[in-house]
Design a protein around this motif. Structure first.
Motif, PDB file in Angstrom:
ATOM      1  N   VAL A  32       0.819  -1.217   0.000  1.00  0.00           N
ATOM      2  CA  VAL A  32       0.000   0.000   0.000  1.00  0.00           C
ATOM      3  C   VAL A  32       0.854   1.269   0.000  1.00  0.00           C
ATOM      4  O   VAL A  32       0.407   2.329  -0.435  1.00  0.00           O
ATOM      5  CB  VAL A  32      -0.967   0.012   1.207  1.00  0.00           C
ATOM      6  N   GLU A  33       2.088   1.138   0.515  1.00  0.00           N
ATOM      7  CA  GLU A  33       3.039   2.232   0.495  1.00  0.00           C
ATOM      8  C   GLU A  33       2.499   3.518   1.128  1.00  0.00           C
ATOM      9  O   GLU A  33       2.736   4.616   0.630  1.00  0.00           O
ATOM     10  CB  GLU A  33       3.476   2.492  -0.964  1.00  0.00           C
ATOM     11  N   VAL A  34       1.743   3.341   2.189  1.00  0.00           N
ATOM     12  CA  VAL A  34       1.296   4.489   2.998  1.00  0.00           C
ATOM     13  C   VAL A  34       1.407   4.077   4.457  1.00  0.00           C
ATOM     14  O   VAL A  34       1.519   2.891   4.772  1.00  0.00           O
ATOM     15  CB  VAL A  34      -0.177   4.875   2.705  1.00  0.00           C
ATOM     16  N   PRO A  35       1.402   5.042   5.365  1.00  0.00           N
ATOM     17  CA  PRO A  35       1.450   4.684   6.790  1.00  0.00           C
ATOM     18  C   PRO A  35       0.250   3.826   7.193  1.00  0.00           C
ATOM     19  O   PRO A  35      -0.835   3.943   6.619  1.00  0.00           O
ATOM     20  CB  PRO A  35       1.405   6.057   7.487  1.00  0.00           C
ATOM     21  N   LEU A  49      -3.148  -5.337   1.482  1.00  0.00           N
ATOM     22  CA  LEU A  49      -2.066  -5.193   2.465  1.00  0.00           C
ATOM     23  C   LEU A  49      -1.334  -6.520   2.686  1.00  0.00           C
ATOM     24  O   LEU A  49      -1.964  -7.555   2.888  1.00  0.00           O
ATOM     25  CB  LEU A  49      -2.653  -4.698   3.798  1.00  0.00           C
ATOM     26  N   GLY A  50       0.023  -6.509   2.624  1.00  0.00           N
ATOM     27  CA  GLY A  50       0.802  -7.704   2.916  1.00  0.00           C
ATOM     28  C   GLY A  50       0.573  -8.161   4.348  1.00  0.00           C
ATOM     29  O   GLY A  50       0.333  -7.353   5.240  1.00  0.00           O
TER      30      GLY A  50
ATOM     31  N   LYS B 137      -2.071   7.350  -5.295  1.00  0.00           N
ATOM     32  CA  LYS B 137      -1.970   6.047  -4.629  1.00  0.00           C
ATOM     33  C   LYS B 137      -3.313   5.336  -4.754  1.00  0.00           C
ATOM     34  O   LYS B 137      -4.353   5.934  -4.481  1.00  0.00           O
ATOM     35  CB  LYS B 137      -1.644   6.255  -3.154  1.00  0.00           C
ATOM     36  N   PRO B 138      -3.277   4.062  -5.143  1.00  0.00           N
ATOM     37  CA  PRO B 138      -4.538   3.350  -5.405  1.00  0.00           C
ATOM     38  C   PRO B 138      -5.416   3.197  -4.163  1.00  0.00           C
ATOM     39  O   PRO B 138      -6.597   3.506  -4.175  1.00  0.00           O
ATOM     40  CB  PRO B 138      -4.066   1.988  -5.918  1.00  0.00           C
ATOM     41  N   MET B 139      -4.848   2.659  -3.080  1.00  0.00           N
ATOM     42  CA  MET B 139      -5.421   2.684  -1.735  1.00  0.00           C
ATOM     43  C   MET B 139      -6.934   2.740  -1.567  1.00  0.00           C
ATOM     44  O   MET B 139      -7.475   3.725  -1.042  1.00  0.00           O
ATOM     45  CB  MET B 139      -4.871   3.921  -1.045  1.00  0.00           C
ATOM     46  N   ASP B 164       1.364   6.046  -8.701  1.00  0.00           N
ATOM     47  CA  ASP B 164       2.159   5.178  -7.847  1.00  0.00           C
ATOM     48  C   ASP B 164       2.834   4.116  -8.715  1.00  0.00           C
ATOM     49  O   ASP B 164       2.232   3.605  -9.658  1.00  0.00           O
ATOM     50  CB  ASP B 164       1.247   4.514  -6.820  1.00  0.00           C
ATOM     51  N   HIS B 165       4.092   3.764  -8.373  1.00  0.00           N
ATOM     52  CA  HIS B 165       4.796   2.793  -9.207  1.00  0.00           C
ATOM     53  C   HIS B 165       4.249   1.382  -9.012  1.00  0.00           C
ATOM     54  O   HIS B 165       4.637   0.468  -9.737  1.00  0.00           O
ATOM     55  CB  HIS B 165       6.300   2.841  -8.919  1.00  0.00           C
ATOM     56  N   GLY B 166       3.357   1.208  -8.028  1.00  0.00           N
ATOM     57  CA  GLY B 166       2.732  -0.095  -7.830  1.00  0.00           C
ATOM     58  C   GLY B 166       1.429  -0.252  -8.605  1.00  0.00           C
ATOM     59  O   GLY B 166       0.815  -1.303  -8.583  1.00  0.00           O
TER      60      GLY B 166
END
Lengths: 374, 374
Positions: A32-35, A49-50, B137-139, B164-166
């Motif tokens: 997700v690359e966010v907090p 989410l992993g 961000k996709p999120m 986002d690169h993801g």
């Protein structure tokens, strides 16, 4: 239900709780690359989410964290698969990937090698013994010289004629002229072999990207039996695409990939990089620098690569190909150590043999044949 | 006369003679890849063999070796250029590339960025101030949500909308549907800007290799203004090819490249990897993880990257783009430190702002505008 794929990270940390914290950060960073506090409930939190599934003490300030990722984070793209395995986290200290467990869903999306050990043996007609692979080095030779060298090696019993990975499309050896000339020489020499075996010619695809697929098809049309690809330079996905697109077997060269393995705290374990990732990206043969030559890999690291090439997954087993500073004198020991499911690379050291080339190859052929009968 | 290009290697060694010996080995390994005593006289020895031109003490057990390579070793292929710079030697411990001096011949063959700082400024219509680049961000967001987010950021004064690169081609955000929707939203919002500036939309090309060029052309046709490429995953040459082929500006993302820089003894210096090599491969903007965020780069390493992006060569100067854990609170300090020739990335931290997004971007816009007037 879709099953997750799992990545094991070796994490350097001061304590188990610190390692657990870093594992949670990796799971966030790679998906997700966010907090954590802004991860939305529902699909993103539950699926994308992993998931940190285990963090264990590995000793010496090192911990092993197993993280599960949902196939939806990847789709069907190999670059995105590598991105989830170690994209942004490659930029952080103390994180190294040591294992990948694909699971059924991703195994179906990334089926791996198309030939593997059995397929290459079928093509060479050599069901049991180790494969011998002299390397065509440009070294002051004309294209005609290289063709003669290739034919000599084929007549002497070589299984694969691999071009040097530095043979790209330079003025002295243009790809367009070189490949048909060598392919023809190999074919003629093959026609004189009477034992049911056949040498395969793997030219190096050194050209620029937009022409890579076209060059591969030209090589195939000219009679190439396989392709030498450098995934560190051309991309893992380009290698997978070339294998799929041409239907030819692929040999992966390790150039430019060293930094991914040389530091124990970053990148990938040797087995992951030169075994697992090569299989994931469709290689049938994986070249790696053998210990005891001029490179830095230890015997243990080489064994790890070989084990990863031969393990049950991903896809079918492939052939490890140790090379770099190998001499004919070392061959008996090497044949015992690596066994017959191996492509033995012979490069610069053969040049020392000069006119003795044919007899050196014949002698090595005998070593490998007898080793497989013991 | 054809001039050589020069590579500087940082070599770890026990003494100056040992470092000199290793430099000779590198010159052999990267060009002829055979022992010195079998290098043929004439063209190979005089032209192809790398030339060690200087080995100097750098202190702390480290030496700097400058090696000259003839353009004939490379031809016109970027993979082969990288192969000569650090192909096989990447597999050896204690060798790190710290500088590249192209010379006139190779500068003509690898002209670098097509837009660079001046070209991007022309496209955004922002002649002086720093560029602001929020990341989509996709999120948990639908494609429609992402389009609204992009439009909001454009109306608030963003210069580049980077995906986002993801965001590859996953089920929730297929490339084919996502790019036209966001491009249209960005174009509509741009039409409402009245100050002569314009935001550029850079979608991420996450798909598999054979479709990469096609996807890039589809993105361009749908209205994308540039491309986000991940050279560590897709290959440096694929990036160069996409820039050439589409004529669009390219932003390079650092994912998967960390291992090349993280160990001080292997790979490339930070400036070489995220400045020089990116320029060589045609990037116009180079993203790197800023210090003080969640990544491992030091302020000095970040400065080195910025200096390499802005140096006189290769090709024209490009825009460094620090990102990763950047918060609006840090922006005034960052604007002072990095100055206006910079693309400031804003990612996960912006999500904390929620409905305040527009006002946060406006505020950052003011910070950058004022910083450039001081």
């Amino acid at each position: 239900m879709t099953d997750r794929f799992h990545v094991t990270y070796r994490i350097r940390a001061g304590s188990l709780p610190e390692a657990e914290g870093r594992a949670v950060e990796i799971a966030l960073e790679q998906t997700v690359e966010v907090p954590r506090d802004v991860v939305p409930k529902g699909y993103v939190e539950d699926v994308i989410l992993g998931r940190v599934e285990a963090v264990e003490v590995a000793g010496g300030g090192v911990y092993a964290a197993r993280i599960g990722y949902h196939p939806d984070t990847v789709g069907h793209s190999l670059p995105q698969m590598l991105n989830v395995i170690l994209g942004n986290s490659s930029l952080q200290q103390g994180i190294r990937v040591t294992a990948l467990d694909l699971g059924a869903t991703m195994q179906a999306r990334f089926p791996g090698a198309r030939f593997g050990v059995a397929g290459i043996r079928r093509l060479t007609g050599r069901p049991r013994a180790g494969h011998l692979c002299p390397v065509l080095k440009p070294m002051g030779r004309s294209i005609a010289d290289l063709a003669v060298l290739a034919a000599t090696a084929v007549l002497a019993g070589a299984d694969i004629i691999k071009e040097d990975h530095g043979l790209a499309d330079q003025p002295a050896h243009p790809f367009r002229d070189r490949v048909p000339a060598i392919a023809e020489a190999v074919a003629r020499a093959n026609a004189q072999r009477r034992d049911g075996t056949r040498a395969l010619y793997f030219p190096n695809l050194g050209g620029p990207a937009p022409d890579l697929v076209e060059a591969a098809h030209r090589a195939k049309a000219a009679g190439a039996d396989g392709l030498l690809v450098i995934p560190g330079l051309q991309g893992f996905d380009a290698m997978a695409g070339l294998a799929r697109d041409t239907g030819l077997p692929v040999m992966a060269h390790p150039a430019f990939l060293g930094a991914h393995v040389l530091s124990p705290d970053t990148g990938f374990s040797h087995g992951m990089m030169f075994g697992t990732l090569m299989r994931l990206a469709g290689a049938d043969i994986s070249v790696f620098p053998n210990h005891g030559g001029r490179f830095a890999f230890s015997p243990g690291q080489c064994d790890e690569i070989v084990a990863a090439c031969r393990a049950g997954a991903p896809g079918m087993a492939i052939l490890p190909s140790p090379g770099g500073g190998m001499t004919p004198e070392r061959m008996p020991d090497l044949a015992r150590a690596y066994g017959p499911e191996t492509v033995y690379l012979l490069g610069g050291s053969l040049l020392r043999s000069g006119v003795e080339l044919a007899s050196v190859i014949s002698r090595l052929r005998d070593v490998l044949d007898h080793a497989s009968e013991e």
